[in-house]
Write an enzyme that holds these catalytic residues in place. Structure first.
Site, short mmCIF file in Angstrom:
data_model
loop_
_atom_site.label_atom_id
_atom_site.label_comp_id
_atom_site.label_asym_id
_atom_site.label_seq_id
_atom_site.Cartn_x
_atom_site.Cartn_y
_atom_site.Cartn_z
N GLU A 151 52.28 84.63 46.48
CA GLU A 151 51.98 83.89 47.71
C GLU A 151 53.21 83.83 48.59
OE1 GLU A 151 50.26 80.08 46.93
OE2 GLU A 151 48.68 80.92 45.69
N ASN A 157 54.70 81.94 43.90
CA ASN A 157 55.16 81.82 45.26
C ASN A 157 56.48 82.56 45.40
OD1 ASN A 157 53.00 80.21 46.02
ND2 ASN A 157 54.09 78.32 45.61
N ASP A 205 50.02 82.49 52.60
CA ASP A 205 49.68 81.09 52.35
C ASP A 205 49.75 80.27 53.63
OD1 ASP A 205 48.93 78.96 50.76
OD2 ASP A 205 50.94 78.57 50.01
N GLU A 241 41.61 76.44 51.06
CA GLU A 241 42.21 75.43 50.20
C GLU A 241 41.88 74.03 50.69
OE1 GLU A 241 46.12 77.43 48.45
OE2 GLU A 241 46.36 76.82 50.53
#
Length: 159
Positions: free
Chosen positions: A33, A1, A63, A120
């Protein structure tokens, strides 16, 4: 991330590449991300860093797609490789037509502009089958397994 501070720092890509070389990693196996809040601070610097990451074959993912206010603008303006559809749309997709339609439409849109799609938060077989029919590229969630430590992963898959 990547954090907001990472993406607006000029030397971010150089530091990342030195770590990749130090640990002998293959850049094409890495996905950075990005969250929408990190992108709002300095769009131009973010775009420059994303372009540089792509030069090194590092992939990028947007994301929590759909959970913020400017997702479509980011999708248009930034060179990301994939979008990650937020779990909040999966939670009620079986009973909420909007959530179901959103996932399907965003998957079609992303594919039509050459982006991959990660969904997700899949927790049930029903959710999995519906999303599978929508042609998402990657489906993640507790349905497949809960997060585990490196030790537990090693014991489960390598011993």
């Amino acid at each position: 991330n990547a954090t907001a501070d990472d993406l607006i720092t000029e030397g971010y890509v150089d530091r990342l590449m030195s770590l990749i070389k130090k640990y002998d990693l293959k850049p094409h196996n890495i996905v950075i991300e990005l969250t929408e809040t990190s992108l709002m601070q300095n769009m131009a610097q973010c775009r420059d860093n994303l372009d540089r990451l792509h030069e090194y074959q590092i992939k990028t993912a947007l994301d929590d797609f759909g959970s913020g206010y400017s997702s479509f603008n980011y999708l248009k303006e930034l060179p990301v490789d994939e979008i990650k559809i937020d779990k909040t749309f999966v939670d009620d997709m079986l009973s909420n037509k909007f959530d179901n339609t959103f996932i399907s439409a965003m998957t079609m849109l992303a594919h039509s502009i050459g982006k991959g799609v990660v969904v997700e938060g899949v927790e049930t077989e029903e959710q999995y089958k519906m999303i599978l029919d929508m042609d998402a590229d990657i489906i993640r969630g507790y349905y497949f397994g809960k997060p585990m430590s490196v030790f537990a992963f090693w014991n489960k898959y390598f011993i």
